[in-house]
Design an enzyme around this catalytic site. Structure first.
Site, PDB file in Angstrom:
ATOM      1  CE  LYS A 112     -23.869 -13.330  -8.503  1.00 35.78           C
ATOM      2  NZ  LYS A 112     -23.222 -13.200  -9.782  1.00 35.78           N
ATOM      3  CE  LYS A 195     -28.380  -8.716 -10.841  1.00 40.48           C
ATOM      4  NZ  LYS A 195     -27.004  -8.509 -11.190  1.00 40.48           N
ATOM      5  CE  LYS A 198     -24.361 -15.181 -15.676  1.00 35.86           C
ATOM      6  NZ  LYS A 198     -24.038 -13.787 -15.492  1.00 35.86           N
TER       7      LYS A 198
HETATM    8  N1  AQP Z   1     -30.806  -6.304 -14.593  1.00 32.80           N
HETATM    9  C1  AQP Z   1     -29.789  -5.494 -14.899  1.00 32.80           C
HETATM   10  N2  AQP Z   1     -30.015  -4.182 -15.112  1.00 32.80           N
HETATM   11  C2  AQP Z   1     -28.991  -3.358 -15.445  1.00 32.80           C
HETATM   12  N3  AQP Z   1     -27.706  -3.774 -15.605  1.00 32.80           N
HETATM   13  C3  AQP Z   1     -27.445  -5.076 -15.417  1.00 32.80           C
HETATM   14  N4  AQP Z   1     -26.300  -5.803 -15.501  1.00 32.80           N
HETATM   15  C4  AQP Z   1     -26.585  -7.104 -15.215  1.00 32.80           C
HETATM   16  N5  AQP Z   1     -27.889  -7.238 -14.939  1.00 32.80           N
HETATM   17  C5  AQP Z   1     -28.458  -5.996 -15.053  1.00 32.80           C
HETATM   18  C6  AQP Z   1     -25.006  -5.258 -15.889  1.00 32.80           C
HETATM   19  O1  AQP Z   1     -24.473  -6.078 -16.909  1.00 32.80           O
HETATM   20  C7  AQP Z   1     -23.062  -5.999 -16.880  1.00 32.80           C
HETATM   21  C8  AQP Z   1     -22.466  -7.372 -17.012  1.00 32.80           C
HETATM   22  O2  AQP Z   1     -22.436  -7.984 -15.776  1.00 32.80           O
HETATM   23  P1  AQP Z   1     -21.873  -9.403 -15.480  1.00 32.80           P
HETATM   24  O3  AQP Z   1     -20.975  -9.921 -16.483  1.00 32.80           O
HETATM   25  O4  AQP Z   1     -21.399  -9.376 -14.066  1.00 32.80           O
HETATM   26  O5  AQP Z   1     -23.180 -10.137 -15.620  1.00 32.80           O
HETATM   27  P2  AQP Z   1     -23.863 -10.672 -14.451  1.00 32.80           P
HETATM   28  O6  AQP Z   1     -23.854  -9.744 -13.276  1.00 32.80           O
HETATM   29  O7  AQP Z   1     -23.242 -12.000 -14.286  1.00 32.80           O
HETATM   30  O8  AQP Z   1     -25.294 -10.731 -15.026  1.00 32.80           O
HETATM   31  P3  AQP Z   1     -26.387 -11.180 -14.121  1.00 32.80           P
HETATM   32  O9  AQP Z   1     -27.505 -11.644 -14.930  1.00 32.80           O
HETATM   33  O10 AQP Z   1     -26.643 -10.102 -13.130  1.00 32.80           O
HETATM   34  O11 AQP Z   1     -25.693 -12.429 -13.452  1.00 32.80           O
HETATM   35  P4  AQP Z   1     -25.923 -12.996 -12.048  1.00 32.80           P
HETATM   36  O12 AQP Z   1     -27.335 -13.436 -12.020  1.00 32.80           O
HETATM   37  O13 AQP Z   1     -24.941 -14.144 -12.012  1.00 32.80           O
HETATM   38  O14 AQP Z   1     -25.603 -11.911 -11.082  1.00 32.80           O
HETATM   39  C9  AQP Z   1     -22.688  -5.320 -15.567  1.00 32.80           C
HETATM   40  O15 AQP Z   1     -22.285  -3.992 -15.838  1.00 32.80           O
HETATM   41  C10 AQP Z   1     -23.969  -5.310 -14.798  1.00 32.80           C
HETATM   42  O16 AQP Z   1     -24.065  -4.193 -13.953  1.00 32.80           O
END
Ligand code: AQP
Length: 332
Positions: A112, A195, A198
């Site tokens: 990140k 993966k 978002k």
């Molecule tokens: N692609 C994925 N497959 C399985 N599990 C996933 N999680 C996120 N993406 C996947 C799981 O969702 C939960 C919430 O995580 P968060 O609040 O940390 O969400 P996040 O990581 O911000 O979601 P993103 O889309 O992955 O965000 P970015 O792009 O900002 O990193 C967690 O349990 C996570 O494992």
């Protein structure tokens, strides 16, 4: 009943299928025979810049979505992280137990911060996993249901728990990750080796739970598939089809092997068409229910307040032990 704890950030207008199939669905299932604490991680959200009005709205949207997918406040404590101040207080103590090099090894920070450019990432983003360790350890849970991307953070949490326990006195339980292998990594529809995320996925690679169902169906129909025409699960050779099979199986409850049999001799178009229908059937009532819940904000804030009270009582007791063991003088 074993205790479980997990959180999700309110950093998008909608959760996506990766969040839901990787983690949130397990939250709903675990309610049956566990003691769950689920929170909306607004303190984590501000590790990157947020518009205050949008953050507030997204926090309520997150709560509405959790209730709409089946989190039952009678069984689970559902709360907003910033309403339980012990999260930030314990994080400070754990910050002081974490080595700088140890924190720097976290791959999510590396990824990140690299995207934001040298020096632009906040110190909060750097210490994010330590706040996450505090979130977890406060509740002394047995299990933490998450997706695969959180495994390294869970390991840090266990290391910090162990370090505190051996430096002071046994205080924390060492939590186990609860990661369902089949859905641990839901992939981007356009880039099926990455993966679904978002921040990293293109709009056509991510299915949002609150998207117009027609849009989601279209995204499934235009998902990238692989060369050849055989419908078979093979994450190495056929990542696109394998990702669609994973989503199909998770939503329908049918094992992947049964789906493979069902689609012998049929093309990718048939699989995508059926999956698109399944997705529409799934998201349509979810979306309606979420919008209904959002109409009654007084109910949502009351649920969150009740959750914060229950969680706060547990968190307060743990922090009291921690402060005492660290050597802080208690107020009288
Ligand atoms: N692609 C994925 N497959 C399985 N599990 C996933 N999680 C996120 N993406 C996947 C799981 O969702 C939960 C919430 O995580 P968060 O609040 O940390 O969400 P996040 O990581 O911000 O979601 P993103 O889309 O992955 O965000 P970015 O792009 O900002 O990193 C967690 O349990 C996570 O494992």
């Amino acid at each position: 009943r074993p205790r479980v704890l997990s959180g999700i950030q309110p950093t998008a207008d909608s959760f996506h299928f990766g969040n839901y199939l990787g983690a949130l669905r397990q939250w709903v299932d675990l309610q049956r025979d566990h003691e769950p604490f689920f929170f909306i991680a607004d303190l984590h959200a501000i590790t990157v810049e947020q518009d205050p009005k949008v953050l507030r709205e997204r926090t309520l949207r997150a709560a509405a979505q959790l209730l709409a997918m089946g989190i039952d406040p009678a069984r689970s404590s559902i709360f907003v992280q910033s309403q339980v101040p012990e999260h930030a207080q314990l994080a400070w103590v754990l910050n002081c137990l974490t080595g700088f090099g140890e924190a720097r090894r976290m791959t999510q920070f590396k990824d990140k911060s690299a995207k934001q450019g040298e020096g632009a990432a906040s110190v909060g983003l750097f210490t994010y996993p330590i706040l996450q360790a505090a979130d977890i350890l406060l509740y002394r849970p047995h299990f933490v249901p998450v997706g695969e991307d959180q495994r390294q953070h869970l390991e840090l949490t266990r290391d910090l728990a162990q370090r505190f326990n051996s430096r002071y006195k046994k205080t924390f339980r060492l939590p186990e990750p609860y990661i369902l292998k089949a859905t641990a990594k839901i992939c981007d529809l356009q880039e099926p080796t990455a993966k679904m995320s978002k921040s990293a996925s293109s709009p056509s690679g991510i299915i949002e739970m609150l998207d117009d169902p027609k849009v989601s169906a279209k995204k499934i129909r235009s998902a990238v598939t692989d060369s050849g025409s055989e419908i078979r699960f093979d994450a190495e050779e056929k990542p696109g089809v394998s990702n669609l099979l994973t989503i199909f199986s998770a939503l329908s409850g049918e094992p992947i092997s049964a789906l493979e049999e069902q689609y012998v001799g049929k093309g990718y178009g048939a699989l995508k068409g059926d999956l698109a229908d399944l997705v529409v059937t799934f998201v349509t009532p979810f979306r309606e229910r979420t919008l209904e819940l959002l109409d009654d904000q007084a109910h949502l804030t009351a649920v969150l307040q009740q959750g914060a009270e229950t969680a706060g009582a547990v968190a307060e007791a743990t922090l009291r032990d921690v402060y005492q063991r660290v050597g802080f003088v208690a107020p009288t």
